[in-house]
Design an enzyme around this catalytic site. Structure first.
Site, mmCIF file in Angstrom:
data_model
loop_
_atom_site.group_PDB
_atom_site.id
_atom_site.type_symbol
_atom_site.label_atom_id
_atom_site.label_comp_id
_atom_site.label_asym_id
_atom_site.label_seq_id
_atom_site.Cartn_x
_atom_site.Cartn_y
_atom_site.Cartn_z
ATOM 1 N N ARG A 314 28.256 40.177 69.444
ATOM 2 C CA ARG A 314 28.855 39.590 70.646
ATOM 3 C C ARG A 314 30.302 39.126 70.452
ATOM 4 O O ARG A 314 31.139 39.375 71.317
ATOM 5 C CB ARG A 314 27.994 38.442 71.187
ATOM 6 C CG ARG A 314 26.577 38.899 71.607
ATOM 7 C CD ARG A 314 25.808 37.819 72.344
ATOM 8 N NE ARG A 314 26.380 37.570 73.651
ATOM 9 C CZ ARG A 314 27.187 36.572 73.951
ATOM 10 N NH1 ARG A 314 27.473 35.658 73.058
ATOM 11 N NH2 ARG A 314 27.696 36.467 75.152
ATOM 12 N N CYS A 350 33.917 46.923 57.394
ATOM 13 C CA CYS A 350 35.290 47.423 57.377
ATOM 14 C C CYS A 350 35.827 47.647 58.786
ATOM 15 O O CYS A 350 36.043 48.780 59.217
ATOM 16 C CB CYS A 350 35.355 48.703 56.565
ATOM 17 S SG CYS A 350 34.710 48.451 54.918
#
Ligand SMILES: *Cc1c(COP(=O)(O)O)cnc(C)c1O
Length: 423
Positions: A314, A350
């Site tokens: 979220r 990443c």
């Protein structure tokens, strides 16, 4: 702290009667930790405020579909709002009642329609003319009569984040208000369909009552037009979307919501239904995570934790704000790598979007536990395996009892369905 079910005792954060430090020790991190009492309290709040007004509350499974949660809600008499065949299977596996289950979503497949017809669901919430004809043909082929409702797009602005606003003309959801009447007539004329209701869902995390009232009034207008056309409905479903407090939002009190419904639908014979997701489960859980590394510096101080956007997307997806609590309170005089700082709480993935929170004033040391709050809705449900990260476990606390309701995913299971080419 957050609610009665997540309280600090002797400087340690507890869920009911269990210290989060004990959960970390027993189950590791990252972990979703839920409070059964918090779920019961949320369910009870719905019953207390909406009983006598709303006849059936269909919990939106997509907010959190863990079987234990579905099962507890089923036992309390809740129905379910599903958006896929997978969610139907979950509801059935959890002991949910198909006769209290409504099927929403813009892209139901024939296979999903078949499964829902076989299960005997309460109704299909239809979102387009094309879907209507496919359902009619599918039901006819199976010798069944499909109960249908149309999700009408009332074209009101729910005043929420654009990604979770669904009731405007430009959104992909529902049938246009002006086309609904013709579609109802078409459906009423098809022998493999039975028109039973009308529904709406204008968005999520809505904190103003006015858009709900405006949409409900529009729906009622249409119900009256249909009535004059000789199409009597059995139910009116006003959808979900009730907002919660993550930070300083002022959620709509359920009592005020009930009162609005009483006013708008006074004297109507149809039974009222709704489809809340977030409001029922957002506050029942925390995401427990451990600080791996501290990387203080300019212009930002990073606390790298073992939970990531793969566990809770979220913040990355909507820039959502979740509270972050230190599980063990540290006095700022302790050596906490320069005591209290404003930390960016980031994960190992990443992606620069991989953050859980920005600029939180916390006194941290490496190895500390943090609890990200209000993650019971759209937390685990939106998790992923990006970066080959196994999903977190889920734990339910009930008083001093702890139940593992979903084991931590095993890495080797991640490629179980994959195959290497023979040559
Ligand atoms: C997502 C959804 C809900 C639940 O929304 P919340 O904001 O979690 O209450 C209800 N109905 C439909 C059709 C949905 O897609």
């Amino acid at each position: 702290m957050m609610t009665n079910f997540f309280q600090e005792r002797n400087g340690i954060l507890y869920v009911e009667d269990v210290a989060l430090t004990d959960i970390a020790e027993q189950f590791g991190t990252p972990s979703y930790v839920y409070s059964r009492a918090a779920l019961m309290a949320a369910a009870q709040e719905f019953h207390a405020a909406l009983g006598g007004v709303v006849d059936l509350v269909c919990y939106a499974v997509k907010a959190n579909g863990n079987l234990a949660i579905l099962n507890l809600l089923a036992r309390l008499g809740f129905g379910f709002d599903i958006v896929s065949g997978g969610e139907l299977a979950r509801v059935l596996a959890a002991g949910g009642d198909p006769a209290k289950t409504v099927f929403s979503g813009v892209g139901k497949t024939v296979a999903e329609m078949e499964a829902a017809l076989q299960a005997g669901i309460l109704c299909f919430n239809i979102e387009s003319a094309a879907e209507l004809s496919v359902l009619a043909a599918t039901a006819a082929r199976l010798g069944k009569v499909a109960p249908v409702s149309f999700r009408v797009n009332p074209d009101v602005d729910a005043k929420t984040h654009p990604y979770i606003s669904t009731g405007l003309k430009e959104n992909k959801f529902g049938v246009a208000f002006d086309e609904a009447r013709a579609l109802y007539r078409q459906a009423a004329a098809l022998p493999s369909l039975r028109v039973v209701g009308i529904d709406m869902h204008i968005g999520s995390q809505i904190t103003e009552l006015a858009p709900f009232r405006e949409a409900a009034e529009k729906l009622l207008q249409l119900v009256r037009v249909l009535e004059a056309d000789g199409i009597a409905l059995e139910h009116i479903d006003i959808g979900g979307g009730l907002g919660v407090r993550y930070r300083d939002e002022q959620p709509i009190p359920l009592g005020a919501f009930a009162q609005m419904l009483r006013e708008v639908f006074a004297g109507r014979p149809e039974r009222l239904m709704m489809e809340p997701g977030r409001r029922l489960v957002a506050h029942i859980g925390v995401l427990l995570t451990r600080v791996l590394y501290l990387k203080p510096g300019a212009p930002r101080n990073f606390a790298i934790v073992d939970a990531a956007m793969t566990d809770l997307v979220r913040p990355a997806l909507y820039e959502a704000w979740h509270p972050v609590f230190a599980v063990t309170k540290r006095s700022t005089t302790e050596n906490t790598s320069g005591s209290e700082k404003n930390w960016d709480i980031v994960g190992p993935v990443c992606e620069s979007g991989d953050f859980l929170a920005h600029e939180r004033p916390l006194a941290l040391r490496e190895g500390d536990l943090l609890a990200v709050g209000v993650v019971g809705a759209y937390g685990m449900a939106m998790s992923s395996n990006y970066n080959a990260r196994p999903r977190a476990c889920e734990v339910m606390v009930d008083g001093s009892e702890i139940t593992l309701i979903r084991a931590r995913e095993e890495v080797k299971k991640l490629w179980e369905a994959e195959r290497i080419l023979p040559k």
